[in-house]
Design a protein around this motif. Structure first.
Motif, PDB file in Angstrom:
ATOM      1  N   PRO A  60       0.656  -1.176   0.074  1.00 38.42           N
ATOM      2  CA  PRO A  60      -0.127   0.039   0.035  1.00 38.42           C
ATOM      3  C   PRO A  60       0.986   1.188   0.026  1.00 38.42           C
ATOM      4  O   PRO A  60       0.356   2.176  -0.623  1.00 38.42           O
ATOM      5  CB  PRO A  60      -0.862  -0.131   1.189  1.00 38.42           C
ATOM      6  CG  PRO A  60      -1.017  -1.501   1.464  1.00 38.42           C
ATOM      7  CD  PRO A  60       0.258  -2.258   0.970  1.00 38.42           C
ATOM      8  N   GLU A  64      -6.276  -7.710  -2.697  1.00 38.75           N
ATOM      9  CA  GLU A  64      -5.457  -7.265  -1.759  1.00 38.75           C
ATOM     10  C   GLU A  64      -5.016  -8.303  -0.622  1.00 38.75           C
ATOM     11  O   GLU A  64      -5.894  -9.127  -0.344  1.00 38.75           O
ATOM     12  CB  GLU A  64      -6.277  -6.154  -0.662  1.00 38.75           C
ATOM     13  CG  GLU A  64      -6.534  -5.084  -1.547  1.00 38.75           C
ATOM     14  CD  GLU A  64      -5.430  -4.113  -2.203  1.00 38.75           C
ATOM     15  OE1 GLU A  64      -4.534  -3.830  -1.324  1.00 38.75           O
ATOM     16  OE2 GLU A  64      -5.356  -4.188  -3.243  1.00 38.75           O
ATOM     17  N   ALA A 122      -0.595  -5.198  -2.236  1.00 39.99           N
ATOM     18  CA  ALA A 122      -1.596  -4.535  -2.928  1.00 39.99           C
ATOM     19  C   ALA A 122      -1.583  -4.820  -4.458  1.00 39.99           C
ATOM     20  O   ALA A 122      -0.691  -4.961  -4.937  1.00 39.99           O
ATOM     21  CB  ALA A 122      -1.394  -3.038  -2.321  1.00 39.99           C
TER      22      ALA A 122
END
Length: 377
Positions: free
Chosen positions: A127, A208, A154
């Motif tokens: 992220p 994710e 991510a």
């Protein structure tokens, strides 16, 4: 220098183009995009049987290609047809990393990938990492004879369908250090691994990934502890060459669709392509396309070169493809008018693929800055 394809690559291009022309139309892709997996197992198996995946690996790795021009040939055709199957993620990235670093037992996975029996995903971006390959916060801690992974990844493309994930984690050093990063093979059903999936705008699916006390044997590590970064960088260079070639193929389709539309759509009793303003815009696109093709050839030709030269040419190509791609996508849509935005029309998908390709593996600004830094290295 002779840029003509070798006989083997020409045969591969011809057979792949013929297969995709017959089997991969807009309606077929739309059905695939609406499916739960985001790709067609039948198409995947057929292309594996055709030898497409094998062309992405060297002979030593069990394939029959693996060079920059092999990747360019395959992915340009995949881009022309707007193929959404995860060749990049299963073969070039995750499969390539296993081929580069795996021991004897781990190399068996490469054979399964080439045969079309194994799906993989590369879980590296996080992220907060943006496009920085060295920014890895996910940790790998030794506990007895086990290694425990904790962290988040991510936009892991193909994560939901993958039988196994290649996961990067830090065994030593600070966040941002190149040293200390390792790669691990993590089965999709590993305890503590969770995936939250979603559809991607350009086709396919991603997820994710959360790693919560995922315990692995030491044999799950690929290569030496903490020494994976140079191999990750080299694999990402190969992925960028493939992505540039794929975008070039998509741009070719966008230009062809636009040229055909300009030749059939009429106003005032004439094909609109005969109007000087539109003819000039089309000519400009074709000139930009030639520059883009030269950039792809240049990057592919330097993929096996020294590290600085390889990365400089890859960043130059990615920057140019991003700029030209946006121009081609926008002008193609404008010259088509409203029809270009309908999902039932091929250009709608192709234009999205072109635009979104700029945001994967580093956008135009990122690669311009990187090229400048490498040029002074």
């Amino acid at each position: 220098m002779n840029f003509d394809l070798t006989e083997e690559r020409q045969m591969l291009q011809d057979s792949l183009r013929r297969f995709l022309r017959d089997k991969y139309d807009t309606a077929t892709r739309n059905r695939i995009l609406e499916s739960e997996t985001g790709f067609s197992a039948d198409i995947w198996s057929a292309l594996a049987e055709l030898g497409v995946i094998g062309a992405l690996f060297t002979e030593e790795q069990g394939g029959f290609g693996g060079k920059g021009f092999d990747l360019a040939v395959v992915f340009e055709e995949l881009g022309r047809a707007g193929v959404v199957e995860p060749f990049m993620d299963t073969a070039v990235l995750a499969g390539g990393l296993i081929a580069d670093l795996g021991d004897g037992a781990q190399q068996e996975h490469v054979e399964a990938v080439i045969g079309g029996a194994l799906q993989l995903a590369f879980a590296h971006g996080e992220p907060s990492s943006r496009y920085d390959l060295n920014r890895v916060q996910t940790t790998a801690k030794a506990e007895g004879d086990r290694i425990v992974l904790n962290g988040r990844k991510a936009v892991v493309v193909n994560a939901e369908a993958a039988d196994m994930l290649v996961v990067s984690a830090r065994e030593s050093g600070d966040v941002g250090d190149e040293d200390g990063i390792s790669l691990f093979l993590v089965p999709a059903d590993a305890k503590g691994l969770s995936i939250e999936g979603y559809a991607l705008l350009a086709g396919g699916r991603a997820g994710e990934v959360t790693l919560d006390e995922v315990s692995l044997p030491a044999s799950a590590r690929l290569g030496a502890a903490g020494k994976a970064y140079p191999v990750i960088e080299a694999r990402m260079a190969a992925a960028n060459v493939a992505l540039c070639a794929e975008t070039l193929g998509a741009m070719h389709t966008a230009c062809e669709l636009t040229r055909e539309y300009l030749g059939t759509r009429k106003q005032f009793g004439r094909a609109i392509g005969s109007f000087q303003a539109l003819a000039h815009r089309m000519s400009d696109l074709l000139i930009e396309m030639e520059q883009a093709r030269s950039a792809v050839i240049n990057a592919a030709g330097h993929l096996e070169g020294d590290r600085v030269g390889r990365e400089r040419h890859v960043s130059a190509a990615k920057n140019l493809i991003g700029r030209v791609g946006r121009l081609v996508a926008e002008d193609s849509i404008q010259m088509h008018g409203g029809i270009a935005m309908t999902q039932e029309y091929e250009l709608a998908h192709i234009a999205k693929r072109i635009v979104m390709a700029d945001h994967r593996f580093g956008d135009t600004d990122h690669h311009l800055e990187r090229f400048i830094a490498l040029a002074s290295a």
